[in-house]
Design a protein around this motif. Structure first.
Motif, PDB file in Angstrom:
ATOM      1  N   CYS A  40     -76.559  11.018 -32.084  1.00 30.50           N
ATOM      2  CA  CYS A  40     -77.067  12.088 -31.539  1.00 30.50           C
ATOM      3  C   CYS A  40     -76.132  13.174 -31.921  1.00 30.50           C
ATOM      4  O   CYS A  40     -76.372  14.477 -32.319  1.00 30.50           O
ATOM      5  CB  CYS A  40     -77.047  12.331 -30.025  1.00 30.50           C
ATOM      6  SG  CYS A  40     -78.696  11.416 -29.343  1.00 30.50           S
ATOM      7  N   CYS A  41     -74.771  12.776 -31.901  1.00 27.76           N
ATOM      8  CA  CYS A  41     -73.746  13.972 -32.553  1.00 27.76           C
ATOM      9  C   CYS A  41     -74.007  14.227 -34.048  1.00 27.76           C
ATOM     10  O   CYS A  41     -73.863  15.320 -34.623  1.00 27.76           O
ATOM     11  CB  CYS A  41     -72.354  13.372 -32.487  1.00 27.76           C
ATOM     12  SG  CYS A  41     -71.442  13.366 -30.477  1.00 27.76           S
ATOM     13  N   GLU A  42     -74.322  13.112 -34.791  1.00 22.83           N
ATOM     14  CA  GLU A  42     -74.735  13.116 -36.141  1.00 22.83           C
ATOM     15  C   GLU A  42     -75.869  14.367 -36.115  1.00 22.83           C
ATOM     16  O   GLU A  42     -76.123  15.242 -37.094  1.00 22.83           O
ATOM     17  CB  GLU A  42     -74.766  11.977 -36.847  1.00 22.83           C
ATOM     18  CG  GLU A  42     -73.514  11.059 -36.967  1.00 22.83           C
ATOM     19  CD  GLU A  42     -72.697  11.490 -38.080  1.00 22.83           C
ATOM     20  OE1 GLU A  42     -73.035  12.415 -38.894  1.00 22.83           O
ATOM     21  OE2 GLU A  42     -71.592  10.891 -38.116  1.00 22.83           O
ATOM     22  N   ALA A  43     -76.976  14.038 -35.616  1.00 19.92           N
ATOM     23  CA  ALA A  43     -78.220  14.862 -35.752  1.00 19.92           C
ATOM     24  C   ALA A  43     -77.910  16.358 -35.418  1.00 19.92           C
ATOM     25  O   ALA A  43     -78.693  17.181 -35.813  1.00 19.92           O
ATOM     26  CB  ALA A  43     -79.160  14.072 -34.661  1.00 19.92           C
ATOM     27  N   TYR A  44     -77.118  16.574 -34.441  1.00 22.40           N
ATOM     28  CA  TYR A  44     -76.983  18.098 -34.036  1.00 22.40           C
ATOM     29  C   TYR A  44     -75.633  18.535 -34.418  1.00 22.40           C
ATOM     30  O   TYR A  44     -75.341  19.719 -33.799  1.00 22.40           O
ATOM     31  CB  TYR A  44     -77.473  17.914 -32.379  1.00 22.40           C
ATOM     32  CG  TYR A  44     -78.689  17.432 -32.109  1.00 22.40           C
ATOM     33  CD1 TYR A  44     -79.728  18.334 -32.599  1.00 22.40           C
ATOM     34  CD2 TYR A  44     -78.798  16.353 -31.149  1.00 22.40           C
ATOM     35  CE1 TYR A  44     -81.155  17.830 -32.265  1.00 22.40           C
ATOM     36  CE2 TYR A  44     -80.129  15.778 -30.927  1.00 22.40           C
ATOM     37  CZ  TYR A  44     -81.148  16.516 -31.341  1.00 22.40           C
ATOM     38  OH  TYR A  44     -82.464  16.410 -31.104  1.00 22.40           O
ATOM     39  N   ASN A  45     -74.933  17.855 -35.279  1.00 26.49           N
ATOM     40  CA  ASN A  45     -73.607  18.476 -35.810  1.00 26.49           C
ATOM     41  C   ASN A  45     -72.527  18.682 -34.709  1.00 26.49           C
ATOM     42  O   ASN A  45     -72.206  19.784 -34.766  1.00 26.49           O
ATOM     43  CB  ASN A  45     -74.096  19.639 -36.612  1.00 26.49           C
ATOM     44  CG  ASN A  45     -72.993  20.247 -37.486  1.00 26.49           C
ATOM     45  OD1 ASN A  45     -72.342  19.520 -38.091  1.00 26.49           O
ATOM     46  ND2 ASN A  45     -72.884  21.202 -37.896  1.00 26.49           N
ATOM     47  N   ILE A  46     -72.304  17.646 -34.040  1.00 30.19           N
ATOM     48  CA  ILE A  46     -71.130  17.862 -33.054  1.00 30.19           C
ATOM     49  C   ILE A  46     -69.997  16.847 -33.410  1.00 30.19           C
ATOM     50  O   ILE A  46     -70.501  15.621 -33.728  1.00 30.19           O
ATOM     51  CB  ILE A  46     -71.713  17.637 -31.596  1.00 30.19           C
ATOM     52  CG1 ILE A  46     -72.881  18.550 -31.052  1.00 30.19           C
ATOM     53  CG2 ILE A  46     -70.572  17.658 -30.650  1.00 30.19           C
ATOM     54  CD1 ILE A  46     -73.594  18.346 -30.014  1.00 30.19           C
ATOM     55  N   LEU A  47     -68.832  17.453 -33.509  1.00 28.92           N
ATOM     56  CA  LEU A  47     -67.565  16.323 -33.660  1.00 28.92           C
ATOM     57  C   LEU A  47     -67.576  15.400 -32.470  1.00 28.92           C
ATOM     58  O   LEU A  47     -67.243  15.885 -31.161  1.00 28.92           O
ATOM     59  CB  LEU A  47     -66.621  17.030 -33.860  1.00 28.92           C
ATOM     60  CG  LEU A  47     -65.023  16.382 -34.064  1.00 28.92           C
ATOM     61  CD1 LEU A  47     -65.146  15.485 -35.316  1.00 28.92           C
ATOM     62  CD2 LEU A  47     -63.985  17.110 -33.992  1.00 28.92           C
ATOM     63  N   PRO A  48     -67.556  14.141 -32.699  1.00 29.19           N
ATOM     64  CA  PRO A  48     -67.493  13.176 -31.522  1.00 29.19           C
ATOM     65  C   PRO A  48     -65.759  12.684 -31.434  1.00 29.19           C
ATOM     66  O   PRO A  48     -65.346  12.668 -32.567  1.00 29.19           O
ATOM     67  CB  PRO A  48     -68.291  11.938 -31.869  1.00 29.19           C
ATOM     68  CG  PRO A  48     -68.347  11.867 -33.284  1.00 29.19           C
ATOM     69  CD  PRO A  48     -68.217  13.267 -33.832  1.00 29.19           C
ATOM     70  N   LEU A  49     -65.406  11.998 -30.201  1.00 32.42           N
ATOM     71  CA  LEU A  49     -64.354  11.645 -29.964  1.00 32.42           C
ATOM     72  C   LEU A  49     -64.439  10.565 -29.183  1.00 32.42           C
ATOM     73  O   LEU A  49     -64.720  10.585 -27.947  1.00 32.42           O
ATOM     74  CB  LEU A  49     -63.168  12.563 -29.591  1.00 32.42           C
ATOM     75  CG  LEU A  49     -61.757  12.010 -29.320  1.00 32.42           C
ATOM     76  CD1 LEU A  49     -61.084  11.432 -30.471  1.00 32.42           C
ATOM     77  CD2 LEU A  49     -60.916  13.248 -28.645  1.00 32.42           C
ATOM     78  N   ILE A  50     -64.171   9.158 -29.528  1.00 34.76           N
ATOM     79  CA  ILE A  50     -64.333   7.939 -28.767  1.00 34.76           C
ATOM     80  C   ILE A  50     -63.011   7.848 -27.910  1.00 34.76           C
ATOM     81  O   ILE A  50     -61.868   7.769 -28.585  1.00 34.76           O
ATOM     82  CB  ILE A  50     -64.604   7.013 -29.548  1.00 34.76           C
ATOM     83  CG1 ILE A  50     -65.657   6.826 -30.380  1.00 34.76           C
ATOM     84  CG2 ILE A  50     -64.805   5.576 -28.453  1.00 34.76           C
ATOM     85  CD1 ILE A  50     -66.012   5.995 -31.314  1.00 34.76           C
ATOM     86  N   LEU A  51     -63.176   7.920 -26.524  1.00 33.41           N
ATOM     87  CA  LEU A  51     -61.888   7.560 -25.718  1.00 33.41           C
ATOM     88  C   LEU A  51     -62.073   6.256 -24.982  1.00 33.41           C
ATOM     89  O   LEU A  51     -62.804   5.975 -24.089  1.00 33.41           O
ATOM     90  CB  LEU A  51     -61.942   8.723 -24.596  1.00 33.41           C
ATOM     91  CG  LEU A  51     -61.821  10.332 -25.040  1.00 33.41           C
ATOM     92  CD1 LEU A  51     -61.955  11.238 -23.876  1.00 33.41           C
ATOM     93  CD2 LEU A  51     -60.425  10.403 -25.929  1.00 33.41           C
ATOM     94  N   PHE A  52     -61.244   5.410 -25.471  1.00 33.18           N
ATOM     95  CA  PHE A  52     -61.134   4.022 -24.886  1.00 33.18           C
ATOM     96  C   PHE A  52     -60.094   4.055 -23.650  1.00 33.18           C
ATOM     97  O   PHE A  52     -58.783   3.996 -23.613  1.00 33.18           O
ATOM     98  CB  PHE A  52     -60.510   3.071 -26.073  1.00 33.18           C
ATOM     99  CG  PHE A  52     -61.429   3.085 -27.419  1.00 33.18           C
ATOM    100  CD1 PHE A  52     -62.407   2.104 -27.155  1.00 33.18           C
ATOM    101  CD2 PHE A  52     -61.190   3.841 -28.280  1.00 33.18           C
ATOM    102  CE1 PHE A  52     -63.395   2.061 -28.441  1.00 33.18           C
ATOM    103  CE2 PHE A  52     -61.797   3.705 -29.593  1.00 33.18           C
ATOM    104  CZ  PHE A  52     -62.997   2.750 -29.383  1.00 33.18           C
ATOM    105  N   SER A  53     -60.868   4.042 -22.320  1.00 33.90           N
ATOM    106  CA  SER A  53     -60.347   4.474 -21.165  1.00 33.90           C
ATOM    107  C   SER A  53     -59.935   3.335 -20.554  1.00 33.90           C
ATOM    108  O   SER A  53     -60.612   2.183 -20.510  1.00 33.90           O
ATOM    109  CB  SER A  53     -61.164   5.274 -20.467  1.00 33.90           C
ATOM    110  OG  SER A  53     -60.345   6.058 -19.418  1.00 33.90           O
TER     111      SER A  53
END
Length: 310
Positions: A116-129
């Motif tokens: 979805c981030c790729e589709a709508y041009n949003i920068l993702p950040l994965i937080l391993f919490s």
């Protein structure tokens, strides 16, 4: 007189709008004509939207225009499988909270979020919490997952709201940006936001001992402003992200490693399912593509095809 502002809270029927270049905040409603716009979205306005409004009796703001959105994230609407709901708009960075346990995060949920981030041009950040809950072997496993996604092109960060591990680094990544946090129920979204800025006091929920799942504690979307710069949109829990108006053929564009390998396929219109001389299928056999990622790619294609039929 027409003013400009930013939607900072949405309860479904009422909104709060912050006037541009001031600290003024007004209760707001929308003109009926917005509700008549034919759309597959259940909400005409979302937190993060830039709008124009007019003040009338008792300083109630009537929203008269919605500016074009730079991007947005969508979830499937509750009990309406063919309609969707905008979670947040005009987002700079979307943070996904991945927990190995309490609760265990599914790779399907993560991969759908990234697509979805790729589709709508949003920068993702994965937080391993919640790494404070993990043993050394479990931390090593999380590091392997982080490396796997970094090879694809997605940045990750190991964090803990309890020990405050890497919270300063996280602040630097979201400083002066509009951010939003997502994760399974009970993943610690509100706890993390409170740890980043003590005093916000967002409601936190307990984990069910039986099902190892949390209860959603946020019932409406609201923007909060960081003291260190920027803002965060606090959203209701998201059980499933959605992509609207996306065709089956487009899904491969939202999996960078599949799209990259797909350029070497014999046929330019290869769907990477069972076609001859498919570079993606060869890459799958040679461990160049993770099996879990490929299976989630197929699932999203099936969903897109089903939506096209309907």
């Amino acid at each position: 007189m027409t003013k400009k502002g930013l939607i900072i809270k949405s309860t479904g029927s009422w909104y709060q709008v912050k006037e541009e270049n001031t600290e003024n905040i007004f209760e707001a409603r929308i003109r009926g004509k917005f509700k008549l716009i034919k759309t597959r979205l259940t909400n005409p306005l979302a937190v993060g939207d830039n709008v124009e409004f007019q003040l009338e009796i008792d300083d109630v703001a009537w929203i008269t225009k919605i500016e074009s959105r730079r991007n947005y994230l969508i979830r499937k609407a509750v009990n309406l499988s063919r309609e969707s709901h905008i979670i947040a708009s005009n987002v700079d960075v979307a943070c996904f909270i991945f927990t190995l346990k309490q609760p265990e995060t599914s790779f399907g949920f993560l991969d759908r979020f990234l697509a979805c981030c790729e589709a709508y041009n949003i920068l993702p950040l994965i937080l391993f919490s919640k790494v404070d809950l993990l043993s050394e072997p479990e931390i090593d496993f999380v590091e392997q997952i982080k490396t796997m996604y970094q090879k694809i092109g997605y940045e990750g960060l190991l964090i803990s709201s309890v020990s405050e591990l890497n919270l300063e680094q996280l602040k630097e990544k979201i400083k002066d940006r509009v951010s939003v946090f997502f994760g399974h129920s009970g993943s610690g979204k509100s706890t993390l936001v409170n740890a980043l800025q003590p005093g916000l006091d967002l409601r936190t929920g307990l984990i069910s001992e039986i099902h190892q799942k949390g209860k959603h504690t946020t019932t409406f979307a609201q923007m909060h402003f960081w003291k260190f710069g920027g803002s965060v949109i606090d959203t209701p829990g998201v059980r499933e992200f959605a992509m609207i108006d996306v065709e089956k053929e487009d899904i491969q564009h939202f999996f960078p490693e599949i799209f990259k390998l797909g350029r070497s396929c014999k046929y330019h219109n290869c769907m990477h399912i069972n076609e001859p001389k498919c570079a993606v299928l060869e890459g799958l056999e040679n461990d160049m593509i993770q099996h879990s990622r490929y299976m989630n790619y197929l699932k999203l294609m099936e969903e897109a095809e089903e939506l096209q039929k309907n």
